[in-house]
Scaffold this active site. Structure first.
Site, PDB file in Angstrom:
ATOM      1  N   LYS A   1       0.819  -1.213   0.000  1.00  0.00           N
ATOM      2  CA  LYS A   1       0.000   0.000   0.000  1.00  0.00           C
ATOM      3  C   LYS A   1       0.854   1.265   0.000  1.00  0.00           C
ATOM      4  CE  LYS A   1      -4.200  -2.078   1.695  1.00  0.00           C
ATOM      5  NZ  LYS A   1      -3.727  -3.456   1.935  1.00  0.00           N
TER       6      LYS A   1
HETATM    7  C1  LIG Z   1      -4.349  -4.543   1.255  1.00  0.00           C
HETATM    8  C2  LIG Z   1      -3.567  -5.793   1.113  1.00  0.00           C
HETATM    9  C3  LIG Z   1      -3.946  -6.817   0.205  1.00  0.00           C
HETATM   10  C4  LIG Z   1      -5.220  -6.730  -0.631  1.00  0.00           C
HETATM   11  O1  LIG Z   1      -5.132  -5.768  -1.655  1.00  0.00           O
HETATM   12  P1  LIG Z   1      -6.478  -5.206  -2.340  1.00  0.00           P
HETATM   13  O2  LIG Z   1      -6.019  -4.106  -3.205  1.00  0.00           O
HETATM   14  O3  LIG Z   1      -7.356  -4.757  -1.222  1.00  0.00           O
HETATM   15  O4  LIG Z   1      -7.066  -6.344  -3.104  1.00  0.00           O
HETATM   16  C5  LIG Z   1      -3.140  -7.941   0.098  1.00  0.00           C
HETATM   17  N1  LIG Z   1      -2.026  -8.078   0.861  1.00  0.00           N
HETATM   18  C6  LIG Z   1      -1.634  -7.129   1.740  1.00  0.00           C
HETATM   19  C7  LIG Z   1      -0.411  -7.357   2.553  1.00  0.00           C
HETATM   20  C8  LIG Z   1      -2.385  -5.962   1.893  1.00  0.00           C
HETATM   21  O5  LIG Z   1      -1.990  -5.030   2.787  1.00  0.00           O
END
Ligand SMILES: *Cc1c(COP(=O)(O)O)cnc(C)c1O
Length: 466
Positions: free
Chosen positions: A109
């Site tokens: 993120k």
């Molecule tokens: C947020 C997150 C996901 C999922 O991603 P999306 O964009 O919500 O599908 C997967 N793995 C980790 C470690 C995350 O922080």
């Protein structure tokens, strides 16, 4: 580029407005009105460094920002990463691991939020405004949002987390940030309580305006835009490494944001064979691909908490393309889903039959077995989210097509899962070790809307507000 709502809302927006608006006023999600066809530029783009490629891609969508401004935002976002190439692709036993965890909070993120924090600061400076970001977190998103906003002018961030119910590492990542514009609210309740409070404060339009509340959640178009870049960059690296003409991707999925960015890259002309969507035991999306039925279920907690999601907020954007851009159809589907908790997207339980998207899932047992096997065989440690993806990828390999697995978090963020899988304390990272012993800052509040509203008003408007 102009932006439209999936629900067909009246006015077209430019990039600046789309970012500041977040969610469309008609309740839909914003999407670019056209998909640029970049096939003629792929050869030239394949020679670019990550930051130059990011600039070229974003320029197509953010053409109302001056080029020099966009360039500076991209440079700043990339500089927050410990690797000069931002997201390196590591070959491991025939697969290619796209490491998205080299940012400040060790999760993917950061890629979007490091860009978005800078972008919002720039847009606010232009407009002379001020923004108070409000978010609820079950752990992971909170720290990435805080890192994106800390120290930025004209912005504060308030993050609600359920007190005592996030992991120690997650708690430290959020509460040891010392910047004045960061406010951690430790709520005596569950994550659902936190989310309910945030939702109800956003729904109170008078309060929302008075406190100039905003969000940085995964429905903001700027986040998807930043995430498209690594699909291009990784595909180029792997194609030049292997000589292949196309690649497959496997994406650990929760809110459908990450995989949607890959889908958009494919729509622009990136040669993607298949885009595998990997879920954990919360497999509504994998099941939907298999039988065309999108239906709500209860969320079960797993070892990969950031994928413990049943209703994926970005799925509506996919439905827009699925419906051939017909807003009435999207509205009807979403309305039925809201009313009945279920909607059939195909007739008679037929699979979704998408040209690129495929699904698969991994339960906790499969996740632990994959972490263990990769450590024993390759001495490569997977975090539980990435392991869910690798489990699905290994069962869907196609001869001659390289598979790129997105690694969405560093294993050190989930030491318990690694310990359970390998029997040893292998998952460490100096950034996380350094958090121990730092002063912790959080305001403890009861799980009540009034308590949180009162606190926000006192900080934002001043003591006289209470
Ligand atoms: C947020 C997150 C996901 C999922 O991603 P999306 O964009 O919500 O599908 C997967 N793995 C980790 C470690 C995350 O922080």
């Amino acid at each position: 580029m102009e932006y439209i709502s999936t629900r067909g809302g009246d006015r077209r927006l430019r990039f600046r407005e789309a970012v500041l608006t977040g969610q469309a006023r008609d309740g839909g999600l914003l999407l670019p009105a056209e998909t640029p066809d970049v096939r003629g530029r792929l050869r030239e783009w394949s020679r670019l460094a990550y930051r130059d490629l990011a600039f070229e891609i974003m320029r197509l969508y953010a053409d109302d920002l001056p080029a020099a401004t966009l360039r500076a935002l991209v440079e700043g976002g990339c500089a927050a990463f410990r690797q000069p190439e931002v997201a390196p692709v590591v070959p491991v036993d025939g697969l290619h691991v796209l490491e998205l965890f080299h940012g400040p909070t060790l999760a993917f993120k950061d890629v979007a939020l490091q860009f978005m924090g800078r972008l919002l600061e720039e847009l606010l400076a232009e407009g002379g405004g001020e923004l108070n970001i409000l978010a609820a977190t079950s752990g992971d998103t909170g720290s990435a949002a805080i890192e994106g906003v800390r120290g930025r002018r004209r912005m504060r961030i308030f993050v609600l987390h359920p007190r005592g119910r996030v992991s120690r590492i997650q708690m430290l990542q959020m509460t040891t940030v010392a910047d004045d514009n960061v406010h951690n609210l430790a709520v005596d309740g569950t994550f659902d309580d936190c989310q309910e409070i945030v939702k109800s404060l956003f729904a109170d339009l008078a309060f929302r305006d008075r406190c100039r509340l905003g969000a940085v959640n995964s429905i903001n178009w700027a986040r998807l835009l930043a995430q498209m870049v690594y699909y291009f960059h990784a595909a180029f690296r792997v194609m030049e490494r292997t000589g292949a003409g196309r690649v497959d991707f496997c994406v650990p999925t929760g809110n459908f944001g990450n995989v949607l960015a890959g889908y958009l890259a494919w729509r622009m002309g990136l040669p993607v064979g298949r885009l595998l969507l990997a879920t954990n035991a919360n497999d509504i999306l994998a099941r939907c691909l298999a039988d065309g039925r999108y239906r709500r279920g209860a969320v079960v907690p797993t070892l990969s908490p950031s994928m413990d999601i049943q209703v994926a907020s970005n799925f509506e954007r996919y439905l827009h393309y699925r419906a051939g851009g017909d807003p009435a159809r999207v509205q009807e589907w979403m309305e039925r889903f809201r009313r009945e908790g279920e909607v059939a997207l195909t007739a008679g339980g037929a699979p979704l039959d998408d040209p690129v998207l495929r699904g698969g899932s991994a339960d906790d047992e499969a996740i632990l077995a994959t972490i263990r096997a990769w450590w024993e065989r390759h001495r490569y440690l997977l975090d539980p989210h990435t392991a869910a993806g690798v489990h699905v990828a290994e069962r869907n390999l196609e001869p001659g097509v390289p598979m790129i697995c997105l690694a969405t978090a560093h294993p050190a963020k989930f030491p318990e899962a690694v310990r359970r899988a390998t029997g040893a304390d292998l998952a460490r990272h100096p950034l996380l070790d350094a958090l121990e012993g730092r002063p912790v800052r959080a305001v403890r509040l009861p799980a009540s809307r009034e308590a949180v509203a009162g606190h926000l008003a006192r900080v934002i408007v001043g003591p006289q507000a209470a």
